[in-house]
Design a protein around this motif. Sequence first.
Motif, PDB file in Angstrom:
ATOM      1  N   ARG A 238       0.823  -1.217   0.000  1.00 23.32           N
ATOM      2  CA  ARG A 238       0.000   0.000   0.000  1.00 23.32           C
ATOM      3  C   ARG A 238       0.854   1.264   0.000  1.00 23.32           C
ATOM      4  NH1 ARG A 238      -3.663  -3.402   2.909  1.00 23.32           N
ATOM      5  NH2 ARG A 238      -2.655  -3.046   4.920  1.00 23.32           N
ATOM      6  N   LEU A 239       2.117   1.132   0.399  1.00 24.64           N
ATOM      7  CA  LEU A 239       3.016   2.289   0.433  1.00 24.64           C
ATOM      8  C   LEU A 239       3.779   2.480  -0.874  1.00 24.64           C
ATOM      9  CD1 LEU A 239       4.549   1.776   4.008  1.00 24.64           C
ATOM     10  CD2 LEU A 239       2.658   3.293   3.362  1.00 24.64           C
ATOM     11  N   LEU A 240       3.770   1.459  -1.730  1.00 20.25           N
ATOM     12  CA  LEU A 240       4.556   1.511  -2.957  1.00 20.25           C
ATOM     13  C   LEU A 240       3.689   1.912  -4.144  1.00 20.25           C
ATOM     14  CD1 LEU A 240       6.634  -1.792  -2.590  1.00 20.25           C
ATOM     15  CD2 LEU A 240       7.409   0.539  -2.139  1.00 20.25           C
ATOM     16  N   PRO A 241       4.258   2.650  -5.098  1.00 19.22           N
ATOM     17  CA  PRO A 241       3.523   2.943  -6.335  1.00 19.22           C
ATOM     18  C   PRO A 241       3.363   1.691  -7.181  1.00 19.22           C
ATOM     19  CG  PRO A 241       5.781   3.734  -6.510  1.00 19.22           C
ATOM     20  CD  PRO A 241       5.605   3.261  -5.081  1.00 19.22           C
ATOM     21  N   GLN A 242       2.350   1.674  -8.048  1.00 14.68           N
ATOM     22  CA  GLN A 242       2.095   0.492  -8.866  1.00 14.68           C
ATOM     23  C   GLN A 242       3.295   0.097  -9.722  1.00 14.68           C
ATOM     24  OE1 GLN A 242      -1.773  -0.123 -10.508  1.00 14.68           O
ATOM     25  NE2 GLN A 242      -1.015  -1.004 -12.404  1.00 14.68           N
ATOM     26  N   PRO A 243       4.032   1.034 -10.346  1.00 15.16           N
ATOM     27  CA  PRO A 243       5.196   0.606 -11.138  1.00 15.16           C
ATOM     28  C   PRO A 243       6.214  -0.191 -10.331  1.00 15.16           C
ATOM     29  CG  PRO A 243       4.637   2.869 -11.673  1.00 15.16           C
ATOM     30  CD  PRO A 243       3.778   2.486 -10.495  1.00 15.16           C
ATOM     31  N   ALA A 244       6.465   0.215  -9.091  1.00  8.35           N
ATOM     32  CA  ALA A 244       7.427  -0.511  -8.255  1.00  8.35           C
ATOM     33  C   ALA A 244       6.935  -1.933  -7.974  1.00  8.35           C
ATOM     34  CB  ALA A 244       7.654   0.245  -6.943  1.00  8.35           C
ATOM     35  N   ILE A 245       5.637  -2.074  -7.727  1.00  4.30           N
ATOM     36  CA  ILE A 245       5.078  -3.401  -7.461  1.00  4.30           C
ATOM     37  C   ILE A 245       5.170  -4.272  -8.712  1.00  4.30           C
ATOM     38  CG2 ILE A 245       3.002  -4.683  -6.823  1.00  4.30           C
ATOM     39  CD1 ILE A 245       2.171  -2.320  -5.118  1.00  4.30           C
ATOM     40  N   MET A 246       4.875  -3.694  -9.874  1.00  3.87           N
ATOM     41  CA  MET A 246       4.918  -4.475 -11.107  1.00  3.87           C
ATOM     42  C   MET A 246       6.342  -4.920 -11.445  1.00  3.87           C
ATOM     43  SD  MET A 246       1.815  -4.839 -11.808  1.00  3.87           S
ATOM     44  CE  MET A 246       2.053  -5.806 -13.299  1.00  3.87           C
ATOM     45  N   ILE A 247       7.327  -4.051 -11.184  1.00  2.57           N
ATOM     46  CA  ILE A 247       8.725  -4.447 -11.418  1.00  2.57           C
ATOM     47  C   ILE A 247       9.099  -5.581 -10.469  1.00  2.57           C
ATOM     48  CG2 ILE A 247      11.116  -3.683 -11.190  1.00  2.57           C
ATOM     49  CD1 ILE A 247      10.159  -0.896 -12.148  1.00  2.57           C
ATOM     50  N   GLY A 248       8.701  -5.466  -9.205  1.00  8.17           N
ATOM     51  CA  GLY A 248       8.951  -6.537  -8.249  1.00  8.17           C
ATOM     52  C   GLY A 248       8.262  -7.826  -8.653  1.00  8.17           C
ATOM     53  N   PHE A 249       7.020  -7.702  -9.157  1.00 15.18           N
ATOM     54  CA  PHE A 249       6.279  -8.887  -9.575  1.00 15.18           C
ATOM     55  C   PHE A 249       6.970  -9.564 -10.756  1.00 15.18           C
ATOM     56  CE2 PHE A 249       2.957 -11.241 -11.775  1.00 15.18           C
ATOM     57  CZ  PHE A 249       2.342 -11.890 -10.717  1.00 15.18           C
ATOM     58  N   ALA A 250       7.470  -8.774 -11.696  1.00 11.68           N
ATOM     59  CA  ALA A 250       8.188  -9.346 -12.843  1.00 11.68           C
ATOM     60  C   ALA A 250       9.434 -10.094 -12.370  1.00 11.68           C
ATOM     61  CB  ALA A 250       8.577  -8.241 -13.819  1.00 11.68           C
ATOM     62  N   THR A 251      10.103  -9.567 -11.360  1.00 12.84           N
ATOM     63  CA  THR A 251      11.278 -10.240 -10.804  1.00 12.84           C
ATOM     64  C   THR A 251      10.898 -11.593 -10.196  1.00 12.84           C
ATOM     65  OG1 THR A 251      12.265  -8.076 -10.308  1.00 12.84           O
ATOM     66  CG2 THR A 251      13.195 -10.002  -9.184  1.00 12.84           C
ATOM     67  N   VAL A 252       9.769 -11.611  -9.484  1.00 14.33           N
ATOM     68  CA  VAL A 252       9.277 -12.868  -8.905  1.00 14.33           C
ATOM     69  C   VAL A 252       8.934 -13.864 -10.013  1.00 14.33           C
ATOM     70  CG1 VAL A 252       7.364 -13.903  -7.597  1.00 14.33           C
ATOM     71  CG2 VAL A 252       8.457 -11.810  -6.777  1.00 14.33           C
ATOM     72  N   MET A 253       8.333 -13.380 -11.097  1.00 13.64           N
ATOM     73  CA  MET A 253       8.000 -14.248 -12.226  1.00 13.64           C
ATOM     74  C   MET A 253       9.262 -14.876 -12.827  1.00 13.64           C
ATOM     75  SD  MET A 253       5.034 -12.090 -14.196  1.00 13.64           S
ATOM     76  CE  MET A 253       4.757 -13.382 -15.395  1.00 13.64           C
ATOM     77  N   ILE A 254      10.311 -14.077 -12.977  1.00 12.47           N
ATOM     78  CA  ILE A 254      11.562 -14.605 -13.522  1.00 12.47           C
ATOM     79  C   ILE A 254      12.127 -15.686 -12.607  1.00 12.47           C
ATOM     80  CG2 ILE A 254      13.958 -14.023 -14.061  1.00 12.47           C
ATOM     81  CD1 ILE A 254      12.876 -11.237 -14.953  1.00 12.47           C
ATOM     82  N   ALA A 255      12.083 -15.428 -11.288  1.00  7.22           N
ATOM     83  CA  ALA A 255      12.564 -16.427 -10.322  1.00  7.22           C
ATOM     84  C   ALA A 255      11.740 -17.709 -10.417  1.00  7.22           C
ATOM     85  CB  ALA A 255      12.502 -15.857  -8.899  1.00  7.22           C
ATOM     86  N   ALA A 256      10.417 -17.569 -10.578  1.00  7.12           N
ATOM     87  CA  ALA A 256       9.556 -18.740 -10.703  1.00  7.12           C
ATOM     88  C   ALA A 256       9.865 -19.506 -11.980  1.00  7.12           C
ATOM     89  CB  ALA A 256       8.092 -18.320 -10.689  1.00  7.12           C
ATOM     90  N   GLY A 257      10.090 -18.787 -13.082  1.00 10.78           N
ATOM     91  CA  GLY A 257      10.425 -19.435 -14.343  1.00 10.78           C
ATOM     92  C   GLY A 257      11.734 -20.201 -14.268  1.00 10.78           C
ATOM     93  N   VAL A 258      12.730 -19.598 -13.641  1.00 11.83           N
ATOM     94  CA  VAL A 258      14.013 -20.274 -13.459  1.00 11.83           C
ATOM     95  C   VAL A 258      13.831 -21.542 -12.633  1.00 11.83           C
ATOM     96  CG1 VAL A 258      16.293 -20.094 -12.376  1.00 11.83           C
ATOM     97  CG2 VAL A 258      15.390 -18.178 -13.727  1.00 11.83           C
ATOM     98  N   ARG A 259      13.019 -21.434 -11.586  1.00 14.38           N
ATOM     99  CA  ARG A 259      12.764 -22.604 -10.733  1.00 14.38           C
ATOM    100  C   ARG A 259      12.114 -23.736 -11.539  1.00 14.38           C
ATOM    101  NH1 ARG A 259      13.827 -26.552  -7.763  1.00 14.38           N
ATOM    102  NH2 ARG A 259      11.974 -27.682  -7.155  1.00 14.38           N
ATOM    103  N   MET A 260      11.181 -23.394 -12.433  1.00  9.30           N
ATOM    104  CA  MET A 260      10.529 -24.409 -13.259  1.00  9.30           C
ATOM    105  C   MET A 260      11.538 -25.107 -14.176  1.00  9.30           C
ATOM    106  SD  MET A 260       7.062 -22.372 -14.322  1.00  9.30           S
ATOM    107  CE  MET A 260       6.066 -21.570 -13.061  1.00  9.30           C
TER     108      MET A 260
END
Length: 257
Positions: free
Chosen positions: A92-114
Amino acid sequence: MTIPLALALGAIIGVLLGLLGGGGSILAVPALVYGLGLDIEQAIPISLIVIAVASAVGALPKIRAHHVEWRLAGIFAAAGIPATFVGAAIGRLLPQPAIMIGFATVMIAAGVRMLLDRADTGTACKVGDSGINWRRCASRSIPAGVLVGLLTGLFGVGGGFLIIPALVLMLGVEMPIAIGTSLLIIVANSAAGLISHVSSASIDWSITTAFVGTAIVASLIAGHFGTKIDTGRLQRWFAYLVFAVAAYVLIDTIVLH
């Protein structure tokens, strides 16, 4: 047009859920944000509903087959549930762009794990051929549970791509039991994450019902008919799709905005 699109996107996410398990839900937030034009604050609770319901449905046969380590699930959940509220508060304290960049990072980590998925099993919690060293398990489980809870609250992801390797590689839990245990952990964390978000988000329940309903039905159908599919190959292609969506999210957030 919005409801038919929600039905279609929900069906796609559901098929991925049915074929790949909880990992398929990682595309729910991008589908809601870019497909339906929702804000991240609206997309996260809807994603959490899909994850919680789908994981609960998937957990039932695992419970009946006794493929659940209840005490370990309790340790993860006890550490993760408070962390989901912290993650939601940070979000709630972060702007949407920061959250989306963080989410993309999590997606990359998940893809690598797969792509790196292996059948190796650790021995950290084992005592001989049977029995579990709970003290050693707790010291490793609590930090992992906190991390998963933070990700759930902040990004609306179940965290199965972290929970399963933590259970299998770090703690030495057998894969069938790790899957069942992770589903219980995901249900608990997702429910807590939903509670932490629902009070501050304006949820369109018609879109939510359409998206969640078709996702669950499609996941059950795909899970029933997808047993003959080569899941290893499917998981690799899904990882490439996750990378592509993550790249789109980064380009849209950093370059186009």
